[in-house]
Design a protein around this motif. Structure first.
Motif, short mmCIF file in Angstrom:
data_model
loop_
_atom_site.label_atom_id
_atom_site.label_comp_id
_atom_site.label_asym_id
_atom_site.label_seq_id
_atom_site.Cartn_x
_atom_site.Cartn_y
_atom_site.Cartn_z
N ALA A 1 -12.39 3.05 13.07
CA ALA A 1 -11.89 2.58 11.77
C ALA A 1 -10.38 2.71 11.74
CB ALA A 1 -12.51 3.38 10.63
N ASN A 2 -9.76 2.02 10.79
CA ASN A 2 -8.35 2.27 10.50
C ASN A 2 -8.22 2.52 9.01
OD1 ASN A 2 -8.57 -0.30 9.38
ND2 ASN A 2 -7.03 -1.24 10.69
N TRP A 3 -7.01 2.44 8.50
CA TRP A 3 -6.77 2.74 7.09
C TRP A 3 -7.47 1.77 6.15
CZ3 TRP A 3 -4.39 -1.20 4.39
CH2 TRP A 3 -3.78 -2.19 5.16
N HIS A 4 -7.90 0.64 6.69
CA HIS A 4 -8.44 -0.40 5.82
C HIS A 4 -9.94 -0.64 5.95
CE1 HIS A 4 -8.58 -4.03 3.44
NE2 HIS A 4 -9.16 -4.66 4.43
N ALA A 5 -10.47 -0.65 7.18
CA ALA A 5 -11.88 -1.00 7.38
C ALA A 5 -12.39 -0.37 8.68
CB ALA A 5 -12.05 -2.52 7.42
N ASP A 6 -13.70 -0.45 8.88
CA ASP A 6 -14.33 0.18 10.03
C ASP A 6 -14.97 -0.85 10.95
OD1 ASP A 6 -16.28 -0.47 8.11
OD2 ASP A 6 -17.66 1.00 8.91
N ILE A 7 -15.62 -0.36 12.01
CA ILE A 7 -16.27 -1.24 12.98
C ILE A 7 -17.14 -2.27 12.28
CG2 ILE A 7 -17.98 -1.36 14.83
CD1 ILE A 7 -17.09 1.43 15.71
N ALA A 8 -17.98 -1.82 11.36
CA ALA A 8 -18.96 -2.70 10.74
C ALA A 8 -18.31 -3.89 10.05
CB ALA A 8 -19.81 -1.91 9.73
N GLU A 9 -17.27 -3.65 9.26
CA GLU A 9 -16.67 -4.75 8.51
C GLU A 9 -15.83 -5.65 9.41
OE1 GLU A 9 -14.92 -5.49 4.04
OE2 GLU A 9 -14.75 -3.50 4.93
N TRP A 10 -15.04 -5.06 10.31
CA TRP A 10 -14.26 -5.87 11.23
C TRP A 10 -15.17 -6.76 12.07
CZ3 TRP A 10 -9.40 -6.81 10.57
CH2 TRP A 10 -8.52 -5.84 10.06
N PHE B 1 0.83 -1.21 0.00
CA PHE B 1 0.00 0.00 0.00
C PHE B 1 0.86 1.26 0.00
CE2 PHE B 1 -2.58 -3.34 1.84
CZ PHE B 1 -3.78 -3.20 1.16
N PRO B 2 1.57 1.51 -1.10
CA PRO B 2 2.39 2.72 -1.17
C PRO B 2 1.52 3.97 -1.06
CG PRO B 2 2.13 1.72 -3.35
CD PRO B 2 1.58 0.73 -2.36
N GLY B 3 2.02 4.93 -0.29
CA GLY B 3 1.26 6.15 -0.06
C GLY B 3 0.33 6.06 1.12
N ILE B 4 0.05 4.85 1.60
CA ILE B 4 -0.83 4.67 2.76
C ILE B 4 -0.03 4.19 3.97
CG2 ILE B 4 -2.80 3.39 3.70
CD1 ILE B 4 -3.95 3.26 0.89
N LEU B 5 0.82 3.18 3.74
CA LEU B 5 1.59 2.61 4.85
C LEU B 5 3.07 2.98 4.78
CD1 LEU B 5 0.02 -0.96 5.19
CD2 LEU B 5 -0.57 1.13 6.40
N ASP B 6 3.43 3.91 3.91
CA ASP B 6 4.83 4.33 3.82
C ASP B 6 5.33 4.81 5.19
OD1 ASP B 6 4.78 3.80 1.14
OD2 ASP B 6 4.56 5.88 0.50
N GLY B 7 6.50 4.34 5.57
CA GLY B 7 7.10 4.80 6.81
C GLY B 7 6.53 4.20 8.07
N ARG B 8 5.61 3.25 7.95
CA ARG B 8 4.96 2.70 9.14
C ARG B 8 5.44 1.30 9.50
NH1 ARG B 8 -1.39 3.92 8.66
NH2 ARG B 8 -1.33 2.79 10.64
N ALA B 9 6.42 0.81 8.80
CA ALA B 9 6.99 -0.50 9.15
C ALA B 9 7.54 -0.43 10.57
CB ALA B 9 8.10 -0.88 8.18
#
Length: 334
Positions: free
Chosen positions: A106-115, A88-96
């Protein structure tokens, strides 16, 4: 292996400092998780506006782990799943090397409902958790629910189908990174369709930045010829759900096929009734949501989670901003 006695004083100090930093990071994660459990977060967020027949936040909290350590090469989420920032370049850059808190709301990928809807299927499973993800990308929902099921003590069988060859490679890489053996997963390079056939799938230049490719199903001979000549599409086999699951029951079917979900549900309703215990669907318009409700309610399915698609109204026309989520339980459980 190095022995402590053989290390020089600066090395020992560095090891203890690394250990202290790790403990501090773990303590911070626990504090964030405890705060989310007790207080929630962003009370005005649109992602709190869902309808649910079970306790969604409790479901997420119960699966959150507090025994996690960061890995310098990955982002590690609240379930212990390691995600490569390269996906996910541009989204997770620098977060390793970071540990993520619980995704409420929610987070960068999904929200309460989907999780919560996906983890609900894990809660309902016993013995072996079997999940199928249509349009699996890097294997997101296979790996997240598989990790939760494994932590619960269940055996797992993870089955994904994906049209982008680079995403297929990502899925294999992510399975290995998260400790799933070859006999626990199966990734199919192809497209899910109401029946076996040929599909046209777009060719993209940057797989990590393109996650919304939509296949053309039931293409005519002329379309296949033109698409192949253009170089913008590749021909892929299309598989029915019965073929994908090999006639075995499925605890969770995750569907996110970029606007084709209502057509798929209508056409595959026989297979859904026969093989699937729980469905989580990413929806791409209010019209699609209504069609899915009409189809599944008429067949006795129970809607347990629903957050409508979030839309804008440029020029008076609905434009999708965030996909909707529906979680369905098969009342006549297979």
């Amino acid at each position: 292996m190095l022995k402590t006695a053989a290390l020089k004083i600066p090395q020992i100090r560095r090891l203890w400092q690394d250990r202290a930093n790790l403990l501090a990071e773990r303590n911070l994660l626990r504090q964030q998780n405890d705060q989310l459990r007790s207080e929630g977060a962003e009370p005005g967020s649109v992602f709190f506006h869902y309808n649910c027949s079970f306790d969604a936040i409790d479901t997420i909290n119960r699966h959150a782990r507090n025994d996690l350590t960061a890995n310098p090469s990955y982002v590690t989420n609240f379930l212990g799943v390691k995600v490569s920032p390269r996906f996910f370049p541009g989204i997770l850059d620098g977060r390793a090397g970071t540990l993520e808190p619980i995704p409420i709301p929610a987070n960068w990928h999904a929200d309460i409902a989907e999780w919560a809807a996906a983890l609900r299927a894990v809660d309902l499973a016993s013995g072996c958790f079997r999940v199928v993800e249509l349009g699996c990308g890097w294997g997101c929902w296979l790996i997240n629910t598989g990790a939760a099921a494994r932590h619960k003590g269940l055996a797992v069988e993870l089955i994904g189908i994906e049209g982008d060859s680079e995403h297929v490679a990502y899925a294999h890489e992510a399975m290995a990174a998260n400790g799933f053996s070859g006999d626990e997963f199966r990734i199919i390079h192809g497209v899910a369709a109401p029946e076996r056939g040929v599909a046209l799938f777009p060719v993209v230049e940057n797989a990590g930045a393109s996650w919304g490719s939509e296949p053309i199903l039931s293409a005519t001979a002329e379309q296949i010829k033109e698409a192949s000549a253009s170089g913008h599409y590749q021909q892929l086999p299309a598989f029915s759900l019965a073929e994908i699951v090999k006639g075995e029951p499925v605890d969770l079917l995750h569907i996110d096929i970029q606007g084709g979900e209502a057509d798929f549900v209508e056409a595959a309703i026989g297979d859904l009734n026969k093989f699937v215990r729980y469905i989580v669907i990413g929806t791409h318009s209010r019209q699609i949501e209504g069609r899915i409700m009409s189809t599944l309610l008429s067949r006795g399915w129970k809607l347990e989670m629903e957050r409508p698609a979030i839309i804008g109204l440029p020029d008076g026309r609905p434009q999708i901003q965030v996909d909707g989520v529906q979680g369905w339980r098969n009342a006549g459980a297979v």
